[in-house]
Design a protein around this motif. Structure first.
Motif, PDB file in Angstrom:
ATOM      1  N   THR A  31      -9.224  29.781 -37.881  1.00  0.00           N
ATOM      2  CA  THR A  31      -9.488  29.799 -36.444  1.00  0.00           C
ATOM      3  C   THR A  31      -9.899  31.195 -35.998  1.00  0.00           C
ATOM      4  O   THR A  31     -10.867  31.359 -35.244  1.00  0.00           O
ATOM      5  CB  THR A  31      -8.247  29.325 -35.659  1.00  0.00           C
ATOM      6  OG1 THR A  31      -7.905  27.997 -36.088  1.00  0.00           O
ATOM      7  CG2 THR A  31      -8.506  29.329 -34.158  1.00  0.00           C
ATOM      8  N   LEU A  32      -9.200  32.210 -36.487  1.00  0.00           N
ATOM      9  CA  LEU A  32      -9.556  33.593 -36.169  1.00  0.00           C
ATOM     10  C   LEU A  32     -10.973  33.894 -36.632  1.00  0.00           C
ATOM     11  O   LEU A  32     -11.758  34.503 -35.893  1.00  0.00           O
ATOM     12  CB  LEU A  32      -8.563  34.557 -36.817  1.00  0.00           C
ATOM     13  CG  LEU A  32      -8.824  36.044 -36.614  1.00  0.00           C
ATOM     14  CD1 LEU A  32      -8.805  36.409 -35.127  1.00  0.00           C
ATOM     15  CD2 LEU A  32      -7.799  36.864 -37.395  1.00  0.00           C
ATOM     16  N   GLN A  33     -11.326  33.444 -37.821  1.00  0.00           N
ATOM     17  CA  GLN A  33     -12.674  33.684 -38.338  1.00  0.00           C
ATOM     18  C   GLN A  33     -13.735  33.005 -37.466  1.00  0.00           C
ATOM     19  O   GLN A  33     -14.811  33.565 -37.247  1.00  0.00           O
ATOM     20  CB  GLN A  33     -12.786  33.201 -39.792  1.00  0.00           C
ATOM     21  CG  GLN A  33     -11.843  33.901 -40.754  1.00  0.00           C
ATOM     22  CD  GLN A  33     -11.832  35.408 -40.610  1.00  0.00           C
ATOM     23  OE1 GLN A  33     -12.865  36.055 -40.714  1.00  0.00           O
ATOM     24  NE2 GLN A  33     -10.665  35.973 -40.350  1.00  0.00           N
ATOM     25  N   HIS A  37     -16.657  35.012 -35.571  1.00  0.00           N
ATOM     26  CA  HIS A  37     -18.060  34.656 -35.790  1.00  0.00           C
ATOM     27  C   HIS A  37     -18.758  34.352 -34.470  1.00  0.00           C
ATOM     28  O   HIS A  37     -19.861  34.843 -34.203  1.00  0.00           O
ATOM     29  CB  HIS A  37     -18.154  33.455 -36.736  1.00  0.00           C
ATOM     30  CG  HIS A  37     -19.556  33.018 -36.979  1.00  0.00           C
ATOM     31  ND1 HIS A  37     -20.168  32.022 -36.247  1.00  0.00           N
ATOM     32  CD2 HIS A  37     -20.487  33.456 -37.858  1.00  0.00           C
ATOM     33  CE1 HIS A  37     -21.407  31.865 -36.661  1.00  0.00           C
ATOM     34  NE2 HIS A  37     -21.633  32.718 -37.651  1.00  0.00           N
ATOM     35  N   ASP A  38     -18.116  33.553 -33.639  1.00  0.00           N
ATOM     36  CA  ASP A  38     -18.732  33.127 -32.372  1.00  0.00           C
ATOM     37  C   ASP A  38     -18.904  34.261 -31.367  1.00  0.00           C
ATOM     38  O   ASP A  38     -19.826  34.260 -30.568  1.00  0.00           O
ATOM     39  CB  ASP A  38     -17.912  32.007 -31.726  1.00  0.00           C
ATOM     40  CG  ASP A  38     -17.963  30.710 -32.509  1.00  0.00           C
ATOM     41  OD1 ASP A  38     -18.832  30.575 -33.404  1.00  0.00           O
ATOM     42  OD2 ASP A  38     -17.130  29.821 -32.235  1.00  0.00           O
ATOM     43  N   MET A  73      -4.838  38.829 -29.438  1.00  0.00           N
ATOM     44  CA  MET A  73      -5.796  39.851 -29.007  1.00  0.00           C
ATOM     45  C   MET A  73      -7.134  39.208 -28.680  1.00  0.00           C
ATOM     46  O   MET A  73      -7.785  39.559 -27.687  1.00  0.00           O
ATOM     47  CB  MET A  73      -5.985  40.910 -30.097  1.00  0.00           C
ATOM     48  CG  MET A  73      -4.846  41.877 -30.223  1.00  0.00           C
ATOM     49  SD  MET A  73      -5.044  43.031 -31.611  1.00  0.00           S
ATOM     50  CE  MET A  73      -6.651  43.723 -31.311  1.00  0.00           C
ATOM     51  N   MET A  74      -7.549  38.268 -29.508  1.00  0.00           N
ATOM     52  CA  MET A  74      -8.819  37.569 -29.299  1.00  0.00           C
ATOM     53  C   MET A  74      -8.808  36.845 -27.961  1.00  0.00           C
ATOM     54  O   MET A  74      -9.771  36.911 -27.198  1.00  0.00           O
ATOM     55  CB  MET A  74      -9.050  36.589 -30.455  1.00  0.00           C
ATOM     56  CG  MET A  74     -10.431  36.060 -30.547  1.00  0.00           C
ATOM     57  SD  MET A  74     -11.674  37.331 -30.881  1.00  0.00           S
ATOM     58  CE  MET A  74     -11.067  38.075 -32.369  1.00  0.00           C
ATOM     59  N   ILE A  75      -7.719  36.167 -27.656  1.00  0.00           N
ATOM     60  CA  ILE A  75      -7.597  35.477 -26.368  1.00  0.00           C
ATOM     61  C   ILE A  75      -7.727  36.487 -25.250  1.00  0.00           C
ATOM     62  O   ILE A  75      -8.464  36.279 -24.283  1.00  0.00           O
ATOM     63  CB  ILE A  75      -6.259  34.723 -26.275  1.00  0.00           C
ATOM     64  CG1 ILE A  75      -6.250  33.537 -27.252  1.00  0.00           C
ATOM     65  CG2 ILE A  75      -6.008  34.245 -24.847  1.00  0.00           C
ATOM     66  CD1 ILE A  75      -4.886  32.880 -27.433  1.00  0.00           C
TER      67      ILE A  75
END
Length: 80
Positions: A31-33, A37-38, A73-75
């Protein structure tokens, strides 16, 4: 309008939140990947973090806790 933005954000980060809840290392990693990528171009323009490639050795050593931290962090970077 603020409510609509918050709802849209909640929907967009649902996959990351669901991955965190599973505590499944492989699912969380994948999911992190996907997020990396997106949103690679956006992340690289923020000057907050940089994306770099890592090998299988890194994956084997990284903990579920660290992947969870990175998903959070991504969120924060992308949606908040």
């Amino acid at each position: 309008m603020t409510h609509q933005v918050a709802e849209k954000s909640k929907i967009k980060n649902r996959k990351a939140r669901e991955a965190i809840e599973t505590k499944d290392k492989e699912f969380m990693w994948n999911t992190l990947q996907e997020y990396l990528h997106d949103y690679k171009e956006f992340i690289n323009t923020t000057n907050i973090m940089r994306i770099c490639s890592v090998g299988m050795n890194f994956y084997n050593q990284v903990t579920v806790t660290e992947i969870e931290r990175q998903l959070k962090m991504m969120i924060g970077v992308i949606y908040d």
